[in-house]
Design a protein around this motif. Structure first.
Motif, PDB file in Angstrom:
ATOM      1  N   GLY A   1       0.836  -1.209   0.000  1.00  0.00           N
ATOM      2  CA  GLY A   1       0.000   0.000   0.000  1.00  0.00           C
ATOM      3  C   GLY A   1       0.863   1.249   0.000  1.00  0.00           C
ATOM      4  O   GLY A   1       0.686   2.154  -0.816  1.00  0.00           O
ATOM      5  N   TRP A   2       1.827   1.285   0.878  1.00  0.00           N
ATOM      6  CA  TRP A   2       2.718   2.448   0.971  1.00  0.00           C
ATOM      7  C   TRP A   2       3.507   2.623  -0.328  1.00  0.00           C
ATOM      8  O   TRP A   2       3.666   3.753  -0.831  1.00  0.00           O
ATOM      9  CB  TRP A   2       3.659   2.250   2.160  1.00  0.00           C
ATOM     10  CG  TRP A   2       4.692   3.314   2.299  1.00  0.00           C
ATOM     11  CD1 TRP A   2       4.494   4.596   2.709  1.00  0.00           C
ATOM     12  CD2 TRP A   2       6.085   3.193   2.000  1.00  0.00           C
ATOM     13  NE1 TRP A   2       5.686   5.278   2.700  1.00  0.00           N
ATOM     14  CE2 TRP A   2       6.680   4.437   2.270  1.00  0.00           C
ATOM     15  CE3 TRP A   2       6.886   2.148   1.549  1.00  0.00           C
ATOM     16  CZ2 TRP A   2       8.035   4.671   2.095  1.00  0.00           C
ATOM     17  CZ3 TRP A   2       8.239   2.380   1.374  1.00  0.00           C
ATOM     18  CH2 TRP A   2       8.795   3.632   1.647  1.00  0.00           C
ATOM     19  N   LEU A   3       3.979   1.520  -0.909  1.00  0.00           N
ATOM     20  CA  LEU A   3       4.753   1.610  -2.159  1.00  0.00           C
ATOM     21  C   LEU A   3       3.891   2.166  -3.295  1.00  0.00           C
ATOM     22  O   LEU A   3       4.344   2.994  -4.088  1.00  0.00           O
ATOM     23  CB  LEU A   3       5.327   0.241  -2.542  1.00  0.00           C
ATOM     24  CG  LEU A   3       6.474  -0.248  -1.653  1.00  0.00           C
ATOM     25  CD1 LEU A   3       6.763  -1.723  -1.915  1.00  0.00           C
ATOM     26  CD2 LEU A   3       7.743   0.590  -1.877  1.00  0.00           C
ATOM     27  N   MET A   4       2.630   1.709  -3.363  1.00  0.00           N
ATOM     28  CA  MET A   4       1.722   2.233  -4.396  1.00  0.00           C
ATOM     29  C   MET A   4       1.495   3.732  -4.180  1.00  0.00           C
ATOM     30  O   MET A   4       1.479   4.517  -5.129  1.00  0.00           O
ATOM     31  CB  MET A   4       0.396   1.468  -4.328  1.00  0.00           C
ATOM     32  CG  MET A   4      -0.562   1.791  -5.447  1.00  0.00           C
ATOM     33  SD  MET A   4       0.039   1.298  -7.074  1.00  0.00           S
ATOM     34  CE  MET A   4      -0.477  -0.406  -7.122  1.00  0.00           C
ATOM     35  N   HIS A   5       1.333   4.119  -2.932  1.00  0.00           N
ATOM     36  CA  HIS A   5       1.106   5.519  -2.568  1.00  0.00           C
ATOM     37  C   HIS A   5       2.309   6.369  -2.995  1.00  0.00           C
ATOM     38  O   HIS A   5       2.156   7.438  -3.587  1.00  0.00           O
ATOM     39  CB  HIS A   5       0.903   5.581  -1.048  1.00  0.00           C
ATOM     40  CG  HIS A   5       0.266   6.828  -0.552  1.00  0.00           C
ATOM     41  ND1 HIS A   5       0.989   7.879  -0.060  1.00  0.00           N
ATOM     42  CD2 HIS A   5      -1.022   7.209  -0.460  1.00  0.00           C
ATOM     43  CE1 HIS A   5       0.162   8.848   0.314  1.00  0.00           C
ATOM     44  NE2 HIS A   5      -1.063   8.470   0.075  1.00  0.00           N
ATOM     45  N   VAL A   6       3.525   5.864  -2.735  1.00  0.00           N
ATOM     46  CA  VAL A   6       4.748   6.599  -3.074  1.00  0.00           C
ATOM     47  C   VAL A   6       4.936   6.667  -4.595  1.00  0.00           C
ATOM     48  O   VAL A   6       5.255   7.720  -5.150  1.00  0.00           O
ATOM     49  CB  VAL A   6       5.973   5.925  -2.418  1.00  0.00           C
ATOM     50  CG1 VAL A   6       7.278   6.445  -2.997  1.00  0.00           C
ATOM     51  CG2 VAL A   6       5.954   6.127  -0.902  1.00  0.00           C
ATOM     52  N   ARG A   7       4.723   5.534  -5.272  1.00  0.00           N
ATOM     53  CA  ARG A   7       5.076   5.469  -6.705  1.00  0.00           C
ATOM     54  C   ARG A   7       3.975   5.994  -7.619  1.00  0.00           C
ATOM     55  O   ARG A   7       4.250   6.593  -8.646  1.00  0.00           O
ATOM     56  CB  ARG A   7       5.375   4.017  -7.089  1.00  0.00           C
ATOM     57  CG  ARG A   7       6.670   3.508  -6.472  1.00  0.00           C
ATOM     58  CD  ARG A   7       6.873   2.046  -6.793  1.00  0.00           C
ATOM     59  NE  ARG A   7       8.169   1.591  -6.283  1.00  0.00           N
ATOM     60  CZ  ARG A   7       8.415   0.360  -5.861  1.00  0.00           C
ATOM     61  NH1 ARG A   7       7.470  -0.557  -5.903  1.00  0.00           N
ATOM     62  NH2 ARG A   7       9.605   0.038  -5.421  1.00  0.00           N
ATOM     63  N   GLU A   8       2.704   5.719  -7.281  1.00  0.00           N
ATOM     64  CA  GLU A   8       1.610   6.038  -8.209  1.00  0.00           C
ATOM     65  C   GLU A   8       0.642   7.084  -7.661  1.00  0.00           C
ATOM     66  O   GLU A   8      -0.362   7.388  -8.311  1.00  0.00           O
ATOM     67  CB  GLU A   8       0.797   4.766  -8.520  1.00  0.00           C
ATOM     68  CG  GLU A   8       1.623   3.563  -8.944  1.00  0.00           C
ATOM     69  CD  GLU A   8       1.938   3.575 -10.421  1.00  0.00           C
ATOM     70  OE1 GLU A   8       1.216   4.242 -11.161  1.00  0.00           O
ATOM     71  OE2 GLU A   8       2.931   2.941 -10.806  1.00  0.00           O
ATOM     72  N   SER A   9       0.876   7.566  -6.451  1.00  0.00           N
ATOM     73  CA  SER A   9      -0.031   8.529  -5.797  1.00  0.00           C
ATOM     74  C   SER A   9      -1.470   8.027  -5.752  1.00  0.00           C
ATOM     75  O   SER A   9      -2.423   8.816  -5.897  1.00  0.00           O
ATOM     76  CB  SER A   9       0.006   9.893  -6.493  1.00  0.00           C
ATOM     77  OG  SER A   9       1.312  10.389  -6.472  1.00  0.00           O
ATOM     78  N   ARG A  10      -1.632   6.736  -5.609  1.00  0.00           N
ATOM     79  CA  ARG A  10      -2.961   6.190  -5.366  1.00  0.00           C
ATOM     80  C   ARG A  10      -2.820   5.027  -4.386  1.00  0.00           C
ATOM     81  O   ARG A  10      -1.721   4.512  -4.194  1.00  0.00           O
ATOM     82  CB  ARG A  10      -3.628   5.742  -6.675  1.00  0.00           C
ATOM     83  CG  ARG A  10      -3.060   4.464  -7.306  1.00  0.00           C
ATOM     84  CD  ARG A  10      -4.076   3.878  -8.280  1.00  0.00           C
ATOM     85  NE  ARG A  10      -3.599   2.738  -9.038  1.00  0.00           N
ATOM     86  CZ  ARG A  10      -3.647   1.479  -8.631  1.00  0.00           C
ATOM     87  NH1 ARG A  10      -4.067   1.180  -7.408  1.00  0.00           N
ATOM     88  NH2 ARG A  10      -3.230   0.509  -9.407  1.00  0.00           N
ATOM     89  N   PRO A  11      -3.918   4.607  -3.744  1.00  0.00           N
ATOM     90  CA  PRO A  11      -3.790   3.493  -2.806  1.00  0.00           C
ATOM     91  C   PRO A  11      -3.673   2.160  -3.534  1.00  0.00           C
ATOM     92  O   PRO A  11      -4.044   2.037  -4.702  1.00  0.00           O
ATOM     93  CB  PRO A  11      -5.116   3.519  -2.019  1.00  0.00           C
ATOM     94  CG  PRO A  11      -5.913   4.668  -2.538  1.00  0.00           C
ATOM     95  CD  PRO A  11      -5.280   5.161  -3.794  1.00  0.00           C
ATOM     96  N   TRP A  12      -3.163   1.147  -2.838  1.00  0.00           N
ATOM     97  CA  TRP A  12      -3.275  -0.248  -3.288  1.00  0.00           C
ATOM     98  C   TRP A  12      -4.750  -0.614  -3.183  1.00  0.00           C
ATOM     99  O   TRP A  12      -5.408  -0.302  -2.183  1.00  0.00           O
ATOM    100  CB  TRP A  12      -2.428  -1.147  -2.388  1.00  0.00           C
ATOM    101  CG  TRP A  12      -2.632  -2.610  -2.621  1.00  0.00           C
ATOM    102  CD1 TRP A  12      -3.625  -3.387  -2.085  1.00  0.00           C
ATOM    103  CD2 TRP A  12      -1.852  -3.473  -3.448  1.00  0.00           C
ATOM    104  NE1 TRP A  12      -3.506  -4.681  -2.525  1.00  0.00           N
ATOM    105  CE2 TRP A  12      -2.429  -4.761  -3.367  1.00  0.00           C
ATOM    106  CE3 TRP A  12      -0.731  -3.284  -4.251  1.00  0.00           C
ATOM    107  CZ2 TRP A  12      -1.915  -5.854  -4.054  1.00  0.00           C
ATOM    108  CZ3 TRP A  12      -0.218  -4.375  -4.939  1.00  0.00           C
ATOM    109  CH2 TRP A  12      -0.799  -5.632  -4.835  1.00  0.00           C
ATOM    110  N   ILE A  13      -5.285  -1.303  -4.209  1.00  0.00           N
ATOM    111  CA  ILE A  13      -6.725  -1.578  -4.222  1.00  0.00           C
ATOM    112  C   ILE A  13      -6.992  -3.082  -4.213  1.00  0.00           C
ATOM    113  O   ILE A  13      -6.643  -3.801  -5.151  1.00  0.00           O
ATOM    114  CB  ILE A  13      -7.393  -0.905  -5.443  1.00  0.00           C
ATOM    115  CG1 ILE A  13      -7.160   0.621  -5.364  1.00  0.00           C
ATOM    116  CG2 ILE A  13      -8.894  -1.233  -5.481  1.00  0.00           C
ATOM    117  CD1 ILE A  13      -7.538   1.376  -6.618  1.00  0.00           C
ATOM    118  N   THR A  14      -7.581  -3.538  -3.111  1.00  0.00           N
ATOM    119  CA  THR A  14      -8.044  -4.914  -3.000  1.00  0.00           C
ATOM    120  C   THR A  14      -9.544  -4.908  -3.276  1.00  0.00           C
ATOM    121  O   THR A  14     -10.280  -4.134  -2.654  1.00  0.00           O
ATOM    122  CB  THR A  14      -7.788  -5.466  -1.578  1.00  0.00           C
ATOM    123  OG1 THR A  14      -6.378  -5.514  -1.349  1.00  0.00           O
ATOM    124  CG2 THR A  14      -8.369  -6.862  -1.403  1.00  0.00           C
TER     125      THR A  14
END
Ligand SMILES: NC(=O)c1ccc[n+]([C@@H]2O[C@H](COP(=O)([O-])OP(=O)(O)OC[C@H]3O[C@@H](n4cnc5c(N)ncnc54)[C@H](OP(=O)(O)O)[C@@H]3O)[C@@H](O)[C@H]2O)c1
Length: 367
Positions: free
Chosen positions: A145-158
């Motif tokens: 989740g944090w990596l997605m937030h840092v790299r793509e400026s969006r949350p990880w989505i389950t």
């Protein structure tokens, strides 16, 4: 992170594994910060431990150093993520490690964020031996989740969907339908508890009127509740019970400039509706939300799939059939979910839970 298996089992170093397990104590409370665990070792003895509990609170390294006291001098540090080298809400961890005169540091994975990276170089320059783990995968999985937030400026989505054997999700448009059994319900509670926010579409909010809370098997609400979010374009979800039940916070994702107010008991989070669900998810990321669980109906699942937003798909397969007139999961043009599933995603876990079966899918490119 896996739903049914232990991701840390592939970490061969026992101290690094211990650090991973400590880090996971922060599940659901550290966003927008990463989960981090830290262990200090002298010889074969653990002399200090810590994990990051919440954004703004002390970092794992600072807690472990405090726990170790004078035993930190000459110790080996095992930490799941490269220590930060910047002044945020707390001072840089590399300074504390250098001042404590630790001898060696073993790091699970590098920090990819521009502001906090560079810690390993600073430690090396101070004469501390720096070693990175051979396999960063379990450490990246911990903080997806944090990596997605840092790299793509969006949350990880389950995304979680309950399906009949003929892949239907409801008895008809807008009809509240219980598809899966109590075992799957418990899995839903776990998925919600691991998320920063749980998102549903306004039409599901109206049809199902769900509480969207995390509850134990006796129905008692957990002390920490993820933010409950209703996504809308035009439909007004006012009057749904979740806005007034007092069990945790609620928000409505609404198009900017729509001129409507959020229902009483909820706050409005505005998004650019021209940007679709992607823009709505970015608006959540701007609120510090790094991991979202979506429980979509047909319309929202179709939008998530077509916008490439399904990072992880949890399918609950229940043992009945719906038949003609029941609602399917997808109405887009991507060849239908089955064909696209085969091309875009791969199964990573399967488990029988009560009378239902659960399969978990991730993108082929993610692993
Ligand atoms: N079996 C399951 O796992 C499961 C899970 C959840 C729901 N359901 C069932 O699904 C049914 C409801 O499904 P539904 O298809 O009517 O609605 P839905 O998928 O729950 O909701 C779609 C909502 O998302 C909003 N939205 C905002 N931006 C969007 C965008 N860019 N693209 C698409 N939607 C956007 C829509 O707002 P506007 O209305 O303002 O356009 C709409 O209210 C109910 O019968 C419910 O019981 C089943």
């Amino acid at each position: 992170m896996r739903l049914f298996t232990d991701d840390s089992s592939s970490i061969t170093d026992p101290f690094l594994r211990r650090a991973w397990i400590l880090a996971r104590n922060g599940l659901g409370t550290t966003s927008p910060n990463p989960m981090v665990g830290c262990v200090l070792v002298q010889g074969t003895e653990i002399v200090g431990e810590g994990w990051h509990e919440r954004a703004g609170g002390p970092h794992a390294e600072a807690i472990a150093l405090r726990d170790a006291g004078s035993a930190a001098r000459g110790a080996t540090v095992y930490v799941t993520l490269e220590p930060c080298a910047h002044h945020g809400r707390t001072p840089p961890c590399v300074d504390a490690l250098i001042e404590s005169e630790v001898a060696r540091i073993v790091i699970g994975m590098p920090d990819p964020s521009i502001v906090a990276s560079g810690g390993a170089e600073r430690l090396s320059a101070a004469g501390i031996e720096v070693i990175f783990a051979d396999d960063p995968a379990p450490f990246a999985a911990l903080n997806r989740g944090w990596l997605m937030h840092v790299r793509e400026s969006r949350p990880w989505i389950t995304v979680k969907l309950a399906l009949t054997l003929d892949a239907r999700i409801a008895a008809g448009p807008g009809v509240r339908t219980r598809i899966s059994g109590p075992g799957a319900h418990a899995v839903t509670m776990r998925l919600r508890a691991a998320s920063d926010a749980v998102v549903i579409g306004a039409r599901t909010a109206i049809a199902d009127d769900p509480a969207l809370t995390v509850r134990d098997s006796a129905g008692a609400p957990a002390s920490r509740q993820p933010l409950r979010v209703v996504l809308t374009r035009r439909t007004d979800p006012d009057g749904c019970s979740l806005f007034g039940d007092g069990h945790g916070q609620t928000a409505v994702l609404m198009p900017d400039g729509c001129g409507r107010a959020a229902p009483a008991g909820a706050r409005a989070i505005e998004y650019d509706s021209a940007g679709g669900v992607t823009a709505a998810m970015r608006a959540l990321a701007a609120e510090g939300i790094a991991h979202v669980m979506v429980e979509p109906g047909q319309t929202l699942f179709t939008a998530l799939w077509d916008e490439g937003l399904v990072d992880e798909l949890v399918l609950v397969h229940a043992g009945g059939v719906g038949g003609e007139g029941w609602t399917g999961s997808y109405t887009g043009s991507d060849g239908g979910p089955e064909l696209a599933l085969r091309t875009r995603m791969k199964a990573v876990e399967a488990e029988v839970v009560g009378d239902d079966a659960i399969t978990v899918w991730t993108r082929k490119t993610q692993e």
